[in-house]
Design an enzyme around this catalytic site. Structure first.
Site, PDB file in Angstrom:
ATOM      1  CG  HIS A 182      -2.058  -0.850   0.817  1.00  0.00           C
ATOM      2  ND1 HIS A 182      -3.446  -0.721   0.442  1.00  0.00           N
ATOM      3  CD2 HIS A 182      -2.274  -1.793   1.856  1.00  0.00           C
ATOM      4  CE1 HIS A 182      -4.306  -1.302   0.931  1.00  0.00           C
ATOM      5  NE2 HIS A 182      -3.438  -2.605   1.087  1.00  0.00           N
ATOM      6  CE  LYS A 236      -6.737  13.554   0.185  1.00  0.00           C
ATOM      7  NZ  LYS A 236      -6.852  12.340  -0.246  1.00  0.00           N
ATOM      8  NE  ARG A 237      -1.570   8.471   6.658  1.00  0.00           N
ATOM      9  CZ  ARG A 237      -0.651   8.033   5.871  1.00  0.00           C
ATOM     10  NH1 ARG A 237       0.233   8.822   6.298  1.00  0.00           N
ATOM     11  NH2 ARG A 237      -0.882   7.289   4.567  1.00  0.00           N
ATOM     12  CE  LYS A 246      -2.182  10.787   2.892  1.00  0.00           C
ATOM     13  NZ  LYS A 246      -3.109  10.501   1.302  1.00  0.00           N
ATOM     14  CB  THR A 276     -10.518   5.124  -0.715  1.00  0.00           C
ATOM     15  OG1 THR A 276      -9.265   5.819   0.646  1.00  0.00           O
ATOM     16  CG2 THR A 276      -9.305   3.744  -1.184  1.00  0.00           C
ATOM     17  CE  LYS A 289     -14.369   6.129   1.588  1.00  0.00           C
ATOM     18  NZ  LYS A 289     -13.310   6.296   2.588  1.00  0.00           N
TER      19      LYS A 289
END
Length: 836
Positions: free
Chosen positions: A376, A567-568, A573, A675, A679
């Site tokens: 992952h 998100k984290r 990111k 993910t 969504k």
């Protein structure tokens, strides 16, 4: 105290001939009142909603349990092949609403609660999130086991029952403050303790060799300090098909409650020390491993998961097949969800050889044929490595087996590349140089028959980069399984108004087969349908506004563009890039550049790992910028920046339907899949993103015109890395100069000087691995395209419909079908679905 067994079992007919529980309003209302009044002992004077929630959960749990038992018996009678999904995280969220939609009883429950004067939404809110995960990895595992049940595949999830889940996040003075998330403080009505399947886990001690009665060398692990793993089972229902699979979570417990002699001598603390040490293993999700104690505890967690789960499977097998392992590989499959459970490779070898007497060759053949590994991450630092010294102390027999696996493996490498010492060093399971370490990802690759990434680009980069040597050795072993999300929770349940409109338009088959959403495509050109779609989306935004107003006491303009990144919090990111754009918009407003302005609400949420200083500093920056922007009268409703505290599954269920724009802006080549992007797309949000992770496939599905692309590609990032000059880029871009000036002059931290110097230094560094500055101009230009598109309501609504219509690929039903067809090869098992 050991559990006593019946001398004779209760006859099956006495148990299985009970009438099915009624699914109608009359039966469920009667059960609800009985549980509330008798089991829970409450009456009309009780004002705590938790008990009403628990009574309702017990009613539904009963219905799940009868289907659960039928599923178990169907699998047993078929003697079918089984798969086991081993994951350190299962981010389940709340169970009640998911169970109702999968049982198809929402309307009935609404009527039951109406009659007793209760509101379903209030009861749903009374349930704690089962926060047994950090983010996408754990949520993916939860979606996967939902899809396995819906597809009627015999799959069991194995994880750990952490007493405290992911921390609860408070924001105080703009800073993240972590509070314990004791999600089990009121118990968990959905789980059943199965103490009869408790397993014993070894730690410490040493090994001894002896020769058995057949003259074979055997190894015994002795002198160990044992811990018990006690299983708690949670039912996982498929979508309205009668199948209920199992999620088994292990709780660590001491072998003895306490040392009675020490207690009697007055040493009370020491008398319970062993009990506390054992229970600490599953006390907290992912302990901080910055020190040796943290590392040891995390390794204990991983080994307890692997050993307990494998012992459980082997115990069941031996109970039915004695000690005959001839068909074991044909009947069992293990999927390792990321590197965390990779120690299962060595543990299965230990159990097969030391406990069940198999030879090395037979045990290795079974291990390789049953194990499969999902990776992952593309970040090398995220691939776990354990010091050989720690492994020898804590798991001496496991370390011996890993050394032997490595010896066999390097011999195989040598036959392919004779004399290539550099390659041998690169591929060895043991990293040399300084302190020896075990490369756990390599152990997973060597011990598995399948290795997959989770998006097309991710899998390609694994093969070309991180695992290139292994790919050259075993190209057929590598494959891709693009992630997905379950449409039951992430559309049907969290966005019921949109789901109802879709069902009314194309039928309800999409809930089981998301590819049917393609039928929405022609309706994007239907004016009346677009108007209804827009109304549904505005209503979802209004609910999000009300949810956030309760939590944050802030008013958001429902007609503004809802620009969402949740998100984290991590540098790759690039929440930081998002903030730089907000500062740019703020600067434009202050300079009067507001002609044809698009009002925007930027919503950012996520948790930073407690030890991740830079991520926590980014949270502080977001809140500091928000404090200035939101309180400036010149800005007003033109721009809002809101940090959403304590981001979690139940929060995402409200955020996701209310988003207009989905920010997926990671540095290309860093995100494995994502993910959240799926969504948002499923609920009609339009993505602004780089060519990273599953963004690439999202764009392929929806088309270039319905996706806002920006940024360097993965290859361009690598090419630029050798001569990256962020300061030069800043000097050439007036907008960026003004943004950096506002940061550097302390405009957003006037009373806290220099607190953001570390961020400024990082983004101006030529060694910044995330290349935030390199993508700034492209990001700003793409955001201008967003503004233009949003101002045209018809165009935006059309794009939204097409995003939902083309999201079918990103269902975990598709992902799990691919896992099954290409890796597990299970036969779907029909379960009797005839109930009242």
């Amino acid at each position: 105290m050991p559990h006593r067994r019946f001398k004779t079992s209760i006859p099956k007919s006495h148990i299985t001939t009970l009438p099915d529980l009624g699914m109608d309003k009359q039966h469920m209302e009667a059960d609800f009142k009985r549980y509330y009044a008798h089991r829970l002992g409450r009456d009309e004077n009780c004002l705590w909603l938790h008990y009403a929630y628990e009574a309702l959960a017990l009613v539904i749990s009963d219905r799940l349990t009868e289907r659960w038992k039928k599923t178990y018996n169907a699998y047993k009678d078929e003697h079918c092949k089984r798969a086991y999904y081993l994951s350190m995280e299962f981010l389940m969220g709340r169970t009640l609403s998911n169970a109702m939609i999968n049982l198809g009883i929402n309307d009935v429950i609404d009527k039951v609660l109406y009659d007793v004067g209760l509101d379903l939404e209030e009861l749903v809110e009374a349930e704690a999130d089962a926060g047994l995960g950090n983010g996408g990895l754990g949520r993916l595992a939860a979606c996967f086991i939902d899809s396995c049940a819906t597809l009627q595949l015999p799959v069991t999830g194995y994880g750990l029952r952490y007493e405290y889940g992911m921390f609860s996040q408070d924001i105080i003075n703009g800073e993240q403050v972590e509070k314990p998330d004791h999600w089990l403080c009121n118990g968990n009505v959905w789980e059943i303790e199965r103490a009869e399947y408790t397993q014993k886990i070894k730690f410490g001690g040493h090994t001894e060799c002896h020769t058995d009665e057949n003259g074979h060398k055997r190894v015994c692990w002795v002198g160990s300090h044992d811990v018990l793993a006690v299983p708690f089972d949670t039912p996982i229902p498929g979508y309205q098909n009668g199948t209920v699979n199992t999620l088994r979570l292990w709780k660590a417990a001491a072998t003895d409650e306490f040392d009675l002699q020490e207690f009697n001598e007055g040493d009370y603390a020491e008398s319970v020390a062993a009990k506390n040490t054992a229970e600490n293993i599953t006390m907290v999700l992912y302990p901080n491993d910055a020190n040796e104690n943290g590392k040891a505890l995390r390794l204990r967690q991983q080994y307890l998961l692997a050993s307990a789960s494998l012992q459980d499977v082997l115990q069941t097998w031996v109970g039915r097949q004695n000690n005959d392992f001839t068909d074991f590989a044909a009947k069992n499959a293990f999927q390792l969800n990321d590197t965390h459970p990779s120690i299962a490779v060595a543990e299965l070898m230990r159990l097969l050889m030391d406990i069940h007497g198999l030879s090395w060759d037979k045990a290795w053949s079974i291990t390789r044929d049953t194990m499969a590994y999902t990776n992952h991450t593309l970040l090398p630092e995220a691939l776990e490595k354990w010091s050989v010294g720690l492994m020898k102390d804590l798991l001496p027999r496991i370390m011996e087996i890993i050394f032997e696996i490595n010896a066999h493996f390097l011999a195989e490498v040598s036959t392919h590349w004779p004399g290539d010492k550099d390659r041998l060093a690169r591929m060895s399971l043991i990293e040399e140089g300084g302190e020896q370490k075990v490369r756990m990802a390599y152990l997973a690759i060597v011990g598995s028959h399948s290795v997959n990434g989770v998006a097309a680009l991710h899998s390609k980069l694994l093969q070309q980069g991180l695992f290139h040597d292994f790919y050259e050795l075993w190209p057929a072993k590598f494959n891709n399984k693009t992630n997905g999300v379950t449409p039951r929770r992430w559309l049907a349940m969290c966005n019921p108004e949109l789901a109802e409109l879709i069902t009314e338009t194309i039928g309800d088959g999409w809930v089981r087969d998301l590819s049917l959403l393609k039928k929405l495509t022609p309706f994007a050109e239907d004016q009346a349908f677009r108007d209804r779609w827009h109304t549904v989306q505005q209503d979802a935004k209004q609910r999000l506004v009300e949810f956030k107003k309760q939590e944050l006491d802030i008013d958001l303009n429902v007609d503004a563009l809802f620009d969402v990144q949740v998100k984290r919090i991590h540098e790759y990111k690039r929440q930081l890039l998002n903030v730089l754009h907000v500062i740019h918009l703020y600067d434009r407003i202050k300079r009067g550049e507001t002609k044809n302005w698009t009002a925007r609400c930027v919503l950012i949420g996520g948790k930073a790992a407690p030890g991740y200083f830079m991520a926590k500093r980014i949270i502080k920056l977001i809140n500091s910028v928000a404090n200035v922007v939101n309180n400036d009268p010149d800005v007003g409703d033109k721009l809002k920046l809101v940090f959403l505290p304590n981001y979690r599954v139940s929060a995402m269920e409200k955020i996701c339907p209310g988003a207009d724009l989905s920010e997926q802006i990671s540095t290309a080549g860093k995100e494995a899949s994502g993910t959240g992007n799926m969504k948002f797309m499923m609920n009609g949000a339009i993505t602004i993103g780089t060519l990273d992770g599953a963004n690439i496939e999202i764009r392929e599905e929806v088309g270039d015109d319905n996706f806002f692309l920006f940024g360097l590609t993965e290859n361009e990032v690598e090419d630029l890395r050798h001569h990256y000059d962020p300061v030069g880029m800043i000097n050439q871009d007036e907008d960026l100069q003004r943004v950096m000036n506002l940061l550097e002059c302390g405009h957003f931290n006037q009373f806290e000087p220099n607190i953001f110097d570390c961020i400024i230094d990082s983004i101006k560094s030529p060694n910044d691995p995330w290349m935030t500055i390199a993508d700034f101009r492209s990001f700003v230009n793409a955001q201008k395209q967003v503004e233009t598109a949003f101002q045209n309501k018809e165009r935006w609504t059309r794009m939204s419909i097409l995003n939902t219509a083309n999201s079918g690929k990103f269902s975990t039903d598709r992902t799990i079908t691919e896992y099954n067809d290409e890796i597990w090869k299970l036969k779907p098992i029909h379960v009797d679905n005839n109930y009242n």
